[in-house]
Design a protein around this motif. Structure first.
Motif, PDB file in Angstrom:
ATOM      1  N   ALA A 233      -6.295  -1.391   2.299  1.00  0.00           N
ATOM      2  CA  ALA A 233      -5.300  -0.244   1.627  1.00  0.00           C
ATOM      3  C   ALA A 233      -4.594  -0.958   0.283  1.00  0.00           C
ATOM      4  O   ALA A 233      -4.529   0.047  -0.517  1.00  0.00           O
ATOM      5  CB  ALA A 233      -4.418  -0.094   2.757  1.00  0.00           C
ATOM      6  N   ALA A 234      -3.977  -2.062   0.353  1.00  0.00           N
ATOM      7  CA  ALA A 234      -3.063  -2.546  -0.478  1.00  0.00           C
ATOM      8  C   ALA A 234      -3.803  -2.591  -1.923  1.00  0.00           C
ATOM      9  O   ALA A 234      -3.513  -2.159  -2.922  1.00  0.00           O
ATOM     10  CB  ALA A 234      -2.628  -4.026  -0.137  1.00  0.00           C
ATOM     11  N   ASN A 235      -5.309  -3.264  -1.767  1.00  0.00           N
ATOM     12  CA  ASN A 235      -6.252  -3.301  -2.833  1.00  0.00           C
ATOM     13  C   ASN A 235      -6.648  -1.935  -3.661  1.00  0.00           C
ATOM     14  O   ASN A 235      -6.564  -1.662  -4.746  1.00  0.00           O
ATOM     15  CB  ASN A 235      -7.255  -4.483  -2.892  1.00  0.00           C
ATOM     16  N   GLU A 236      -6.821  -1.055  -2.431  1.00  0.00           N
ATOM     17  CA  GLU A 236      -7.591   0.095  -2.988  1.00  0.00           C
ATOM     18  C   GLU A 236      -6.363   1.181  -3.598  1.00  0.00           C
ATOM     19  O   GLU A 236      -6.687   1.622  -4.635  1.00  0.00           O
ATOM     20  CB  GLU A 236      -8.280   0.837  -1.687  1.00  0.00           C
TER      21      GLU A 236
ATOM     22  N   GLU B 178      -0.942   1.184   8.744  1.00  0.00           N
ATOM     23  CA  GLU B 178       0.608   1.251   9.198  1.00  0.00           C
ATOM     24  C   GLU B 178       0.196   1.354  10.819  1.00  0.00           C
ATOM     25  O   GLU B 178       0.999   0.638  11.477  1.00  0.00           O
ATOM     26  CB  GLU B 178       1.128   2.379   8.892  1.00  0.00           C
ATOM     27  N   ALA B 179      -0.705   2.188  11.171  1.00  0.00           N
ATOM     28  CA  ALA B 179      -0.831   2.387  12.405  1.00  0.00           C
ATOM     29  C   ALA B 179      -1.500   0.859  13.310  1.00  0.00           C
ATOM     30  O   ALA B 179      -0.792   0.614  14.486  1.00  0.00           O
ATOM     31  CB  ALA B 179      -2.073   3.537  12.983  1.00  0.00           C
ATOM     32  N   THR B 180      -2.128   0.271  12.759  1.00  0.00           N
ATOM     33  CA  THR B 180      -2.844  -0.963  13.208  1.00  0.00           C
ATOM     34  C   THR B 180      -1.707  -2.072  13.314  1.00  0.00           C
ATOM     35  O   THR B 180      -1.677  -2.766  14.242  1.00  0.00           O
ATOM     36  CB  THR B 180      -4.149  -1.485  12.604  1.00  0.00           C
ATOM     37  N   LEU B 181      -0.753  -2.035  12.470  1.00  0.00           N
ATOM     38  CA  LEU B 181       0.129  -2.862  12.098  1.00  0.00           C
ATOM     39  C   LEU B 181       1.117  -2.650  13.441  1.00  0.00           C
ATOM     40  O   LEU B 181       1.745  -3.639  14.154  1.00  0.00           O
ATOM     41  CB  LEU B 181       1.029  -2.562  10.854  1.00  0.00           C
TER      42      LEU B 181
ATOM     43  N   PHE C 173      -6.068  11.696  -3.160  1.00  0.00           N
ATOM     44  CA  PHE C 173      -4.803  11.416  -2.159  1.00  0.00           C
ATOM     45  C   PHE C 173      -5.014  11.308  -0.654  1.00  0.00           C
ATOM     46  O   PHE C 173      -4.260  10.681  -0.071  1.00  0.00           O
ATOM     47  CB  PHE C 173      -3.635  12.211  -2.910  1.00  0.00           C
ATOM     48  N   GLY C 174      -5.739  12.556  -0.269  1.00  0.00           N
ATOM     49  CA  GLY C 174      -5.970  12.467   1.175  1.00  0.00           C
ATOM     50  C   GLY C 174      -6.596  11.280   1.717  1.00  0.00           C
ATOM     51  O   GLY C 174      -6.116  10.730   2.541  1.00  0.00           O
ATOM     52  N   GLU C 175      -7.604  10.736   0.977  1.00  0.00           N
ATOM     53  CA  GLU C 175      -8.275   9.615   1.244  1.00  0.00           C
ATOM     54  C   GLU C 175      -7.604   8.225   1.186  1.00  0.00           C
ATOM     55  O   GLU C 175      -7.463   7.448   2.131  1.00  0.00           O
ATOM     56  CB  GLU C 175      -9.387   9.337   0.357  1.00  0.00           C
ATOM     57  N   LEU C 176      -6.631   8.035   0.299  1.00  0.00           N
ATOM     58  CA  LEU C 176      -5.618   7.051   0.324  1.00  0.00           C
ATOM     59  C   LEU C 176      -4.550   7.185   1.256  1.00  0.00           C
ATOM     60  O   LEU C 176      -4.116   6.001   1.807  1.00  0.00           O
ATOM     61  CB  LEU C 176      -4.854   7.233  -1.266  1.00  0.00           C
ATOM     62  N   ALA C 177      -4.094   8.452   1.553  1.00  0.00           N
ATOM     63  CA  ALA C 177      -3.183   8.441   2.610  1.00  0.00           C
ATOM     64  C   ALA C 177      -3.544   7.993   3.676  1.00  0.00           C
ATOM     65  O   ALA C 177      -3.033   7.339   4.731  1.00  0.00           O
ATOM     66  CB  ALA C 177      -2.572   9.949   2.698  1.00  0.00           C
ATOM     67  N   VAL C 178      -4.912   8.199   4.116  1.00  0.00           N
ATOM     68  CA  VAL C 178      -5.532   7.823   5.533  1.00  0.00           C
ATOM     69  C   VAL C 178      -5.435   6.373   5.434  1.00  0.00           C
ATOM     70  O   VAL C 178      -5.337   5.638   6.417  1.00  0.00           O
ATOM     71  CB  VAL C 178      -7.015   8.398   5.685  1.00  0.00           C
ATOM     72  N   SER C 179      -5.951   5.674   4.239  1.00  0.00           N
ATOM     73  CA  SER C 179      -5.862   4.113   4.379  1.00  0.00           C
ATOM     74  C   SER C 179      -4.678   3.774   4.849  1.00  0.00           C
ATOM     75  O   SER C 179      -4.767   2.556   5.421  1.00  0.00           O
ATOM     76  CB  SER C 179      -6.326   3.767   2.923  1.00  0.00           C
ATOM     77  N   VAL C 180      -3.679   4.030   4.216  1.00  0.00           N
ATOM     78  CA  VAL C 180      -2.378   3.568   4.379  1.00  0.00           C
ATOM     79  C   VAL C 180      -1.854   3.781   5.757  1.00  0.00           C
ATOM     80  O   VAL C 180      -1.231   3.007   6.461  1.00  0.00           O
ATOM     81  CB  VAL C 180      -1.337   4.327   3.310  1.00  0.00           C
TER      82      VAL C 180
ATOM     83  N   ALA D  20       0.772  -1.252  -0.015  1.00  0.00           N
ATOM     84  CA  ALA D  20       0.005   0.025   0.080  1.00  0.00           C
ATOM     85  C   ALA D  20       0.891   1.369  -0.015  1.00  0.00           C
ATOM     86  O   ALA D  20       0.840   2.053  -0.744  1.00  0.00           O
ATOM     87  CB  ALA D  20      -1.000  -0.198   1.267  1.00  0.00           C
ATOM     88  N   ARG D  21       1.968   1.291   0.790  1.00  0.00           N
ATOM     89  CA  ARG D  21       2.735   2.407   0.865  1.00  0.00           C
ATOM     90  C   ARG D  21       3.700   2.717  -0.432  1.00  0.00           C
ATOM     91  O   ARG D  21       3.789   3.714  -0.848  1.00  0.00           O
ATOM     92  CB  ARG D  21       3.670   2.296   2.053  1.00  0.00           C
ATOM     93  N   GLY D  22       4.230   1.483  -0.946  1.00  0.00           N
ATOM     94  CA  GLY D  22       4.957   1.399  -2.182  1.00  0.00           C
ATOM     95  C   GLY D  22       3.790   2.102  -3.388  1.00  0.00           C
ATOM     96  O   GLY D  22       4.370   2.892  -4.268  1.00  0.00           O
ATOM     97  N   ALA D  23       2.622   1.687  -3.372  1.00  0.00           N
ATOM     98  CA  ALA D  23       1.851   2.208  -4.441  1.00  0.00           C
ATOM     99  C   ALA D  23       1.653   3.731  -4.282  1.00  0.00           C
ATOM    100  O   ALA D  23       1.197   4.455  -5.019  1.00  0.00           O
ATOM    101  CB  ALA D  23       0.396   1.209  -4.136  1.00  0.00           C
TER     102      ALA D  23
END
Length: 413
Positions: free
Chosen positions: A351-354, A303-306, A292-299, A256-259
């Protein structure tokens, strides 16, 4: 066979620094390796030589004994660069954990020593033809003072790069001839052992270079010293399954972060704005900025839950200790770890798929050109997230909330 001289990593900071350096190197050729399916033999040798594959070896055997949370962050960092390379050592760490929990001192000394020297372990566990993926037909057959393994395994991630294969088998010995209890065992077999055939036939749409081929065992002889019972790890609240799943969640979060980073770079350097936005640059289109704001929140959520899940698995590992006494604290910590990891896995999967699909949404038509090779993010995300269904993660979380029911003890929760 791995032929490297492995460095020794001694701290978490060193592990994360090395992972960051390697991820940057691996990212440079990731898309091209994916396109041509060039297997990353040289890159895996780099990974072995770096010392990262030995960071969980217990201190008593000369390792750094780093906790699961650090291992997960190493996986996430590597996956931002190339999730194929990040997935290859997944089973390596899972089976080192099995040895830590259930291996004898002699087995630990042998295999931890080999890993410190750079050896790689891969899985040979999944089968076809059973009613479910949990059905194992490969048996350990007693032959004198040894065993024989015969059967075929599929989706053997990392097998093409491995020195040692961890073969999931079943021992049915009601007569007690072997002196061992019936049940599931892992047989550690040299990849070059006579009777072992590793087939390069992995042809999925994503994660193409993970070396996840078929492995055939034609009456392979295995000594008793190379066989480990799974029960002590899987049948007790040790956090074994949570640790394995934590690493999968880390890979998805890394994708997700790389994408997201690839999408941002493409929009900054190649995209044109939609004419109705009345701006000169795509990065100034308010709807693109919003997305991009929405995608950044997903990522960020993934990461936070990880991080939270990593801390929970650390606690479960600490409470399990070395005696495996099933007290209330141990059971509670293991259950909390599994629920925390399930939560992280759901958000990382999402996040990865989205984000990997949204690359094309925010990048515009030119982002779909084959020359940019942006599709590998989505293909890798879609393939890796098939590993275990998140719909069952929701089930275990819901039962915990409504019925105060702990998740089951097995290797995928």
């Amino acid at each position: 066979m791995t032929v490297v001289t492995a460095e020794r990593i001694t701290t978490a900071a060193q592990a994360l620094s090395v992972a960051t350096e390697l991820a940057a190197e691996f990212a440079a050729g990731a898309a091209e390796r994916d396109r041509t399916r060039r297997l990353p033999h040289e890159e895996l040798d780099q990974l072995s030589a770096s010392g990262l594959l030995a960071i969980t070896v217990p201190a008593v055997y000369g390792g750094a004994d780093l906790p699961p949370s650090v291992v997960a962050e190493v996986f996430r960092i590597l996956a931002t660069g190339d999730p194929n390379i990040a997935q290859v050592p997944h089973s390596h760490f899972v089976y080192l954990n099995l040895l830590r929990l259930a291996g004898t001192r002699a087995q630990q000394r042998e295999y931890f020593g080999r890993v410190l020297a750079g050896a790689r372990i891969a899985n040979a566990q999944s089968e076809r033809g059973g009613a479910t993926v949990a059905d194992i037909s490969t048996v350990l057959r007693v032959q004198g003072d040894r065993f024989v393994v015969a059967g075929t395994k599929y989706y053997c991630t990392g097998s093409l790069f491995a020195d040692i294969l961890a073969v999931l088998t079943r021992l049915d010995d009601p007569q007690g001839i072997s002196g061992l209890d019936s049940g599931e065992y892992v047989a550690f077999v040299a990849a070059l052992e006579p009777g072992v055939r590793i087939v390069d036939d992995w042809d999925a749409l994503g994660q193409r270079t993970t070396g996840s081929g078929t492995v055939e065992f034609d009456s392979v002889s295995v000594s008793r010293e190379n066989v480990v019972a799974r029960a002590a790890a899987v049948g007790a609240p040790t956090g074994y399954g949570a640790f394995a799943q934590l690493l999968h969640a880390a890979i998805d979060a890394g994708i997700a972060r790389g994408a997201l980073e690839a999408a941002a770079e493409f929009v900054r350097t190649r995209s044109r704005p939609w004419f109705e936005a009345e701006v000169e640059r795509a990065v100034d289109d308010p709807l693109v900025v919003q997305r991009f704001g929405e995608l950044a929140v997903s990522v960020a959520a993934a990461e936070a839950t990880l991080v939270v899940a990593g801390a929970a698995v650390d606690a479960a590992v600490r409470s399990s200790g070395t005696t495996h006494a099933e007290d209330d604290t141990e059971r509670d910590d293991a259950a909390q770890a599994s629920i925390a990891v399930a939560t992280a896995k759901i958000l990382a999967d999402r996040a990865a798929n989205e984000v990997s699909a949204a690359i094309f949404e925010v990048g515009g038509t030119r982002s779909a050109a084959a020359t940019h090779q942006l599709d590998h993010f989505w293909r890798n995300a879609r393939t890796h997230t098939l590993h275990d269904p998140v719909r069952w993660k929701y089930q275990h979380i819901g039962r915990a909330v409504l019925h105060d029911r702990p998740p089951p003890l097995h290797g995928v929760i």
